[in-house]
Design an enzyme around this catalytic site. Structure first.
Site, PDB file in Angstrom:
ATOM      1  N   LYS A 189       4.985 -19.595  -5.030  1.00  0.00           N
ATOM      2  CA  LYS A 189       3.899 -19.127  -6.658  1.00  0.00           C
ATOM      3  C   LYS A 189       4.454 -18.040  -7.233  1.00  0.00           C
ATOM      4  O   LYS A 189       3.370 -16.593  -6.888  1.00  0.00           O
ATOM      5  CB  LYS A 189       2.436 -19.497  -6.168  1.00  0.00           C
ATOM      6  CG  LYS A 189       1.690 -19.297  -8.474  1.00  0.00           C
ATOM      7  CD  LYS A 189       0.279 -18.728  -7.800  1.00  0.00           C
ATOM      8  CE  LYS A 189      -0.165 -17.693  -7.797  1.00  0.00           C
ATOM      9  NZ  LYS A 189       1.128 -17.376  -9.630  1.00  0.00           N
ATOM     10  N   GLY A 242       0.226  -8.292  -3.480  1.00  0.00           N
ATOM     11  CA  GLY A 242      -0.292  -8.115  -5.020  1.00  0.00           C
ATOM     12  C   GLY A 242      -1.596  -7.187  -4.323  1.00  0.00           C
ATOM     13  O   GLY A 242      -2.317  -6.123  -3.187  1.00  0.00           O
ATOM     14  N   SER A 243      -2.315  -7.353  -5.403  1.00  0.00           N
ATOM     15  CA  SER A 243      -3.828  -6.470  -5.031  1.00  0.00           C
ATOM     16  C   SER A 243      -4.963  -7.079  -4.116  1.00  0.00           C
ATOM     17  O   SER A 243      -4.958  -7.746  -3.211  1.00  0.00           O
ATOM     18  CB  SER A 243      -4.893  -6.603  -6.103  1.00  0.00           C
ATOM     19  OG  SER A 243      -5.024  -7.780  -6.408  1.00  0.00           O
ATOM     20  N   THR A 244      -5.365  -5.800  -3.081  1.00  0.00           N
ATOM     21  CA  THR A 244      -6.591  -5.663  -2.575  1.00  0.00           C
ATOM     22  C   THR A 244      -7.464  -6.845  -2.360  1.00  0.00           C
ATOM     23  O   THR A 244      -7.470  -7.527  -1.605  1.00  0.00           O
ATOM     24  CB  THR A 244      -6.987  -4.203  -2.033  1.00  0.00           C
ATOM     25  OG1 THR A 244      -6.017  -3.733  -1.632  1.00  0.00           O
ATOM     26  CG2 THR A 244      -7.962  -4.423  -0.591  1.00  0.00           C
ATOM     27  N   GLY A 247      -5.551 -10.180  -2.374  1.00  0.00           N
ATOM     28  CA  GLY A 247      -5.744 -10.337  -0.634  1.00  0.00           C
ATOM     29  C   GLY A 247      -6.988 -11.592  -0.257  1.00  0.00           C
ATOM     30  O   GLY A 247      -7.337 -11.665   0.776  1.00  0.00           O
ATOM     31  N   GLU A 265       0.468  -8.352   2.265  1.00  0.00           N
ATOM     32  CA  GLU A 265       0.946  -6.172   1.525  1.00  0.00           C
ATOM     33  C   GLU A 265       0.207  -6.404   0.531  1.00  0.00           C
ATOM     34  O   GLU A 265       0.300  -6.745  -0.629  1.00  0.00           O
ATOM     35  CB  GLU A 265       1.861  -6.722   1.458  1.00  0.00           C
ATOM     36  CG  GLU A 265       2.826  -4.970   1.097  1.00  0.00           C
ATOM     37  CD  GLU A 265       3.829  -4.876   0.435  1.00  0.00           C
ATOM     38  OE1 GLU A 265       2.691  -4.140  -0.137  1.00  0.00           O
ATOM     39  OE2 GLU A 265       4.606  -5.707  -0.368  1.00  0.00           O
ATOM     40  N   CYS A 299       4.178  -1.015  -5.032  1.00  0.00           N
ATOM     41  CA  CYS A 299       2.247  -0.983  -4.653  1.00  0.00           C
ATOM     42  C   CYS A 299       2.353   0.525  -3.662  1.00  0.00           C
ATOM     43  O   CYS A 299       1.289   0.708  -2.805  1.00  0.00           O
ATOM     44  CB  CYS A 299       2.573  -2.252  -3.527  1.00  0.00           C
ATOM     45  SG  CYS A 299       3.044  -2.352  -3.305  1.00  0.00           S
ATOM     46  N   GLU A 403      -6.279   2.231  -7.367  1.00  0.00           N
ATOM     47  CA  GLU A 403      -4.942   2.091  -7.838  1.00  0.00           C
ATOM     48  C   GLU A 403      -4.709   2.279  -8.711  1.00  0.00           C
ATOM     49  O   GLU A 403      -5.425   0.830  -9.133  1.00  0.00           O
ATOM     50  CB  GLU A 403      -4.559   0.771  -6.491  1.00  0.00           C
ATOM     51  CG  GLU A 403      -2.634   0.764  -7.285  1.00  0.00           C
ATOM     52  CD  GLU A 403      -2.399  -0.528  -6.419  1.00  0.00           C
ATOM     53  OE1 GLU A 403      -3.106  -1.578  -5.989  1.00  0.00           O
ATOM     54  OE2 GLU A 403      -0.915  -0.207  -5.666  1.00  0.00           O
TER      55      GLU A 403
HETATM   56  P1  ADP Z   1      -2.747  -8.772 -10.381  1.00  0.00           P
HETATM   57  O1  ADP Z   1      -4.282  -8.183 -10.462  1.00  0.00           O
HETATM   58  O2  ADP Z   1      -2.335  -7.172 -10.103  1.00  0.00           O
HETATM   59  O3  ADP Z   1      -1.958  -8.779 -11.745  1.00  0.00           O
HETATM   60  P2  ADP Z   1      -2.900  -9.672  -8.326  1.00  0.00           P
HETATM   61  O4  ADP Z   1      -3.314  -9.709  -7.301  1.00  0.00           O
HETATM   62  O5  ADP Z   1      -4.248 -10.728  -8.472  1.00  0.00           O
HETATM   63  O6  ADP Z   1      -2.184  -8.559  -9.156  1.00  0.00           O
HETATM   64  O7  ADP Z   1      -1.851 -11.186  -8.396  1.00  0.00           O
HETATM   65  C1  ADP Z   1      -0.636 -11.085  -7.696  1.00  0.00           C
HETATM   66  C2  ADP Z   1      -0.882 -12.399  -7.016  1.00  0.00           C
HETATM   67  O8  ADP Z   1      -2.146 -13.384  -6.412  1.00  0.00           O
HETATM   68  C3  ADP Z   1       0.124 -13.292  -8.039  1.00  0.00           C
HETATM   69  O9  ADP Z   1       0.883 -14.111  -8.204  1.00  0.00           O
HETATM   70  C4  ADP Z   1      -1.568 -14.597  -8.837  1.00  0.00           C
HETATM   71  O10 ADP Z   1      -1.089 -15.265  -9.633  1.00  0.00           O
HETATM   72  C5  ADP Z   1      -1.599 -14.604  -7.447  1.00  0.00           C
HETATM   73  N1  ADP Z   1      -3.552 -14.864  -7.614  1.00  0.00           N
HETATM   74  C6  ADP Z   1      -4.583 -14.176  -8.263  1.00  0.00           C
HETATM   75  N2  ADP Z   1      -5.667 -14.754  -7.546  1.00  0.00           N
HETATM   76  C7  ADP Z   1      -5.241 -15.508  -6.686  1.00  0.00           C
HETATM   77  C8  ADP Z   1      -6.159 -15.795  -5.692  1.00  0.00           C
HETATM   78  N3  ADP Z   1      -7.457 -16.080  -6.121  1.00  0.00           N
HETATM   79  N4  ADP Z   1      -5.838 -16.645  -5.010  1.00  0.00           N
HETATM   80  C9  ADP Z   1      -3.860 -16.965  -5.013  1.00  0.00           C
HETATM   81  N5  ADP Z   1      -3.658 -16.347  -5.879  1.00  0.00           N
HETATM   82  C10 ADP Z   1      -3.899 -15.595  -6.333  1.00  0.00           C
END
Ligand code: ADP
Length: 512
Positions: A189, A242-244, A247, A265, A299, A403
């Site tokens: 995704k 992606g973001s903590t 995660g 990560e 990151c 961050e």
């Molecule tokens: P940002 O806040 O910088 O967009 P995210 O960590 O939210 O960073 O996004 C990184 C990835 O995680 C994207 O592909 C986003 O669609 C996906 N994502 C965001 N929220 C969820 C969630 N609750 N479950 C799974 N994937 C998610």
């Protein structure tokens, strides 16, 4: 289900916009779509299909079938290696198209997308293509002539891979390279902000010879498609960058569903420590790149700079000059170092952090609105932010603790090595750290002391596909790249084999 975009260079870029499931592009069953803008102008760029939970389920079924019937259980390592190599060749052949599309969707300069992201991604696929036939177990001696034990590293199965928008092609390559080499099938995704390049990669993957269902790509929202992946009962592993905060929620879904394996990560607030004996000009360049490369959307960006008190004046005056020399503007111009941030939301977030820095008493050394006032009318609605340096920073300020994911550097000073270590480690994150010193013993002491998955000495953000990358503390766990990255996509099966002529259980104590 396809679209043609005419790029500013005049190139016509045609690609399919559907969900990629079982080697076919098709719309979402609910006709869900999402629209991605061009961050340089703020105008809509393309609309693509967006997956719902039902679509994700179709992708999982296709991936499971492929795992059992072709890729996972039936392919040979050299077949997997050949497909990865062929895919790398095709990406190389289409590098200009991909670079321009990536730039239009993400905002990074075309040269950066091409010469850094895509070149590295091709290398990454080749690196894992080379490792596909080097996945080996161990034999563990049990009883000479009768019993032996050995291990088999096996693929994990169907893997969900959720990637961010800062390096769409590179994050794609890091994740699929290792997973596919080891024999897994995948549901990828991409981030909703950057859905396009993955669709071109999908098309090329068919030409590369991957059987249907091995690679499935579902664009969509994190809250819908992402959640459907992390909570799916038939996905065996999830790899996330992606973001903590996201995660955490993915780990929670994994725990509440089928306890799928998780590697994360996550974010960072990486320290860079410059000692007075460093090569100052070199350090200035690396520190600048460490925070400004990719517009600070990294990151492991070196966002907290620690300068030894005695070099503060000289260093900052050189760093200010360096920051102010970068060209900000048109991503299609070869001279541009900084394009727009990826989205309006990110732009607003960064500007609000800059405002908070001023309100909380930090000193703005360079940055602010004036730095981007020169932009031509074409880019006035683009998501640009100013490269910014704050001095007089201290913990407790939002710009120091949180961050930002933008081109904003905070500066603190220190007197002694002990103080530098204590200040540098004062963060819940542990992704990267930098040390500048011409004293090798001092560098090595810092390597020991800094709590980070990667420590760079006298350089910053150097990455290699052969060297593992990942976080400590709340920057996540598991490693990508290198042999370690491949191992994250295998699981060990142990085999105990009783092969003696009279291979029976010694029930009476004599037949052994
Ligand atoms: P940002 O806040 O910088 O967009 P995210 O960590 O939210 O960073 O996004 C990184 C990835 O995680 C994207 O592909 C986003 O669609 C996906 N994502 C965001 N929220 C969820 C969630 N609750 N479950 C799974 N994937 C998610």
């Amino acid at each position: 289900m396809s679209i043609t975009i005419k790029s500013p260079s005049g190139r016509e870029i045609k690609f399919s916009t559907g969900l990629f499931i079982n080697n076919e592009f098709r719309p979402s069953k609910s006709n869900n779509v999402l629209t991605t803008p061009n961050p340089a102008t703020g105008e809509d760029l393309a609309t693509v299909s967006a997956a719902t939970a039902e679509d994700v389920d179709d992708a999982v079924q296709a991936a499971r079938r492929a795992f059992v019937t072709t890729w996972g259980k039936k392919s040979t390592p050299s077949q997997r290696s050949a497909a990865l190599h062929k895919w790398a060749d095709l990406i190389q052949e289409n590098i200009d198209t991909l670079a321009e599309l990536e730039s239009l969707d993400n905002g990074k300069p075309v040269w950066m997308a091409r010469d850094i992201d895509i070149v590295d991604s091709i290398d990454c696929l080749r690196y894992y293509a080379g490792l596909a036939d080097k996945i080996e177990g161990r034999t563990i001696e049990q009883e000479e002539g009768r019993k032996i034990a050995f291990t088999r590293p096996e693929p994990i199965g169907v893997c969900g891979q959720i990637i961010p928008w800062n390096y769409p092609i590179q994050m794609f390559a890091w994740k699929v390279g290792a997973a596919l080499a080891a024999g897994n099938t995948i549901i990828m995704k991409p981030a909703e902000q950057t859905p396009l390049s993955a669709l071109v990669l999908a098309e090329l993957s068919i030409k590369a010879g991957f059987p249907p269902g091995v690679i499935n790509i579902v664009n969509g929202l994190g809250s819908v498609a992402g959640r459907a992946i992390s909570s799916h009962m038939d996905i065996d592993k999830i790899a996330f960058t992606g973001s903590t905060i996201t995660g955490r929620s993915i780990m929670e879904s994994a725990a509440k569903s089928n306890l799928k394996k998780v590697t994360l990560e996550l974010g960072g607030k990486s320290p860079v420590v410059v000692f007075e004996n460093a090569d100052i000009d070199q350090a200035v360049n690396w520190v600048s790149q460490g925070i400004l490369f990719n517009h600070g959307q990294d990151c492991c960006a070196g966002s907290r700079l620690f300068l030894q008190e005695s070099i503060k004046e000289e260093f900052l005056s050189k760093l200010k000059k360096n920051f102010e020399s970068h060209v900000i503007g048109d991503p299609f111009d070869i001279k541009t170092y900084q394009g727009p941030q990826v989205s309006k939301q990110q732009q607003e977030k960064i500007l609000s952090y800059i405002k908070s820095g001023i309100e909380q008493g930090a000193t703005l050394l360079t940055g602010g609105e004036a730095r981007i006032a020169h932009l031509s009318s074409k880019f006035k609605n683009g998501f640009y932010t100013p490269p910014t340096i704050f001095t007089d920073c201290k913990p407790g300020m939002k710009i120091v603790d949180e961050e930002i994911f933008g081109p904003v550097l905070t500066v603190q000073t220190f007197e002694t090595e002990e103080e530098a270590i204590e200040k540098a480690n004062n963060t819940p994150y542990g992704l990267g750290a930098g040390v500048f010193s011409q004293n090798a013993s001092q560098c090595m002491r810092m390597v020991h002391a800094l709590c980070a998955g990667t420590v760079w000495c006298n350089q910053y953000v150097a990455l290699s596909n052969a060297v593992p990358f990942g976080g400590m503390k709340q920057s996540g766990f598991g490693r990508e790249l290198g042999i370690e990255g491949l191992k994250e996509y295998t699981q060990t099966k142990s085999v105990h084999w009783n092969y003696g002529e009279k291979a029976d259980w010694p029930v009476d104590g004599t037949s052994n």
